[in-house]
Design an enzyme around this catalytic site. Structure first.
Site, PDB file in Angstrom:
ATOM      1  N   SER A  51      -1.452  13.228   7.794  1.00 25.74           N
ATOM      2  CA  SER A  51      -1.360  13.038   9.245  1.00 25.74           C
ATOM      3  C   SER A  51       0.051  12.600   9.612  1.00 25.74           C
ATOM      4  CB  SER A  51      -2.366  11.977   9.715  1.00 25.74           C
ATOM      5  OG  SER A  51      -2.070  10.709   9.153  1.00 25.74           O
TER       6      SER A  51
ATOM      7  N   ASP B  11      -0.692   7.052  -2.014  1.00 23.82           N
ATOM      8  CA  ASP B  11      -1.107   7.496  -0.679  1.00 23.82           C
ATOM      9  C   ASP B  11      -0.813   8.976  -0.467  1.00 23.82           C
ATOM     10  OD1 ASP B  11       1.628   7.459  -0.308  1.00 23.82           O
ATOM     11  OD2 ASP B  11       1.627   5.877   1.198  1.00 23.82           O
ATOM     12  N   GLY B  12       0.314   9.434  -1.002  1.00 27.02           N
ATOM     13  CA  GLY B  12       0.633  10.856  -0.893  1.00 27.02           C
ATOM     14  C   GLY B  12      -0.335  11.724  -1.681  1.00 27.02           C
TER      15      GLY B  12
ATOM     16  N   ARG C  71      -3.008  14.564  -0.054  1.00 30.86           N
ATOM     17  CA  ARG C  71      -3.123  15.969  -0.451  1.00 30.86           C
ATOM     18  C   ARG C  71      -4.502  16.274  -1.032  1.00 30.86           C
ATOM     19  NH1 ARG C  71       2.112  14.520  -1.952  1.00 30.86           N
ATOM     20  NH2 ARG C  71       1.473  14.010  -4.080  1.00 30.86           N
TER      21      ARG C  71
ATOM     22  N   ASP D  20       8.158   2.078   3.651  1.00 31.51           N
ATOM     23  CA  ASP D  20       9.186   2.242   2.615  1.00 31.51           C
ATOM     24  C   ASP D  20      10.502   1.604   3.033  1.00 31.51           C
ATOM     25  OD1 ASP D  20       7.443   3.639   1.032  1.00 31.51           O
ATOM     26  OD2 ASP D  20       8.242   5.615   1.528  1.00 31.51           O
TER      27      ASP D  20
ATOM     28  N   ASP E 186       2.754   3.629  -2.973  1.00 36.70           N
ATOM     29  CA  ASP E 186       3.519   4.607  -2.197  1.00 36.70           C
ATOM     30  C   ASP E 186       3.316   6.006  -2.760  1.00 36.70           C
ATOM     31  OD1 ASP E 186       5.332   5.703  -0.382  1.00 36.70           O
ATOM     32  OD2 ASP E 186       7.000   5.433  -1.765  1.00 36.70           O
TER      33      ASP E 186
END
Length: 234
Positions: free
Chosen positions: A75, A64-65, A69, A86, A61
């Site tokens: 998206s 992926d962020g 970036r 989540d 989790d």
């Protein structure tokens, strides 16, 4: 001819949309979903495998962020996929805990309802405000919600604290359903190292629940203000 051109345009749009589905952050999201499916399929059969897979999903989790970036692959689909994954993951874990701690059944379902309602309303109010991210709260009237989303270490501690506490409760659960307090007291007597972790995680969990309540209120206010502005139009 006009209909054929429209069909061709629709096909082109479909082809252009595929790369978004294959963005690296979204691929990580799909992997999280698969890990959770396997994890919850084994949640009552093998605690170690469940904990490992759930933890891997939780770590992803964060990844992926970072990839979104780093690779400039943020998206709307990815943001929604991330939030849904989540919320479903946490909700499923709370359902499992409500089964393991049946005397606290209503408590865990209450936490589930608060989590889902708070984040769903926050996401909906985001779209009403024409924002691209539910984390864009710079104009929020709640200083707590604003600080929560604008300070990643603080938000990270709260999120990790909540998930770690739930996992500890899962690992400490006894064969026979019992209350959370009873299980915690038993673990304290055994001087379980998990108790130390739970004490570190508890403040983060508590703050996150308060944030959920504040977020629910501020998001509801945005929806109400949207209605008022719409009703004022001639």
């Amino acid at each position: 001819m006009a209909k054929e051109k429209e069909k061709e345009k629709e096909k082109e749009k479909g082809l252009k949309s595929w790369p978004i589905y294959l963005y690296v952050p979204n691929l990580i999201g799909y992997a999280r979903i698969m890990a959770n499916i396997v994890a919850f399929g084994l949640c009552f059969a093998n605690k170690n495998i469940f904990t490992a897979l759930y933890f891997v999903s939780f770590v992803c989790d964060e990844l992926d962020g970072r990839f979104a970036r780093m690779l400039n692959q943020a998206s709307t689909f990815g943001a929604v996929l991330d939030m849904v994954t989540d919320r479903v993951s946490t909700a499923a874990l709370l359902v499992v805990l409500s089964h393991l701690y049946r005397p606290c059944f209503a408590f865990f379902l209450g936490l589930l309802a608060l989590d889902i309602a708070s984040h769903w309303l926050q996401m909906y109010s985001t779209f009403l405000s024409s924002k691209t991210s539910h984390k864009d709260v710079k104009d929020s009237k709640s200083w707590l919600v604003k600080n929560y989303y604008q300070h990643r270490p603080f938000m990270g501690y709260c999120c990790i604290g909540a998930e770690v506490l739930y996992l500890i409760l899962y690992l400490l659960a006894e064969d026979e359903p019992a209350s959370v307090i009873k299980v915690f007291m038993a673990a304290l007597k055994r001087k379980s190292p998990l108790m130390f972790l739970s004490l570190l995680a508890l403040p983060g969990w508590a703050i996150k629940q308060i944030v959920n309540v504040a977020q629910l209120k501020t998001a509801a206010d945005i929806c109400v203000m949207y209605d008022l502005r719409r009703n004022e139009k001639p």
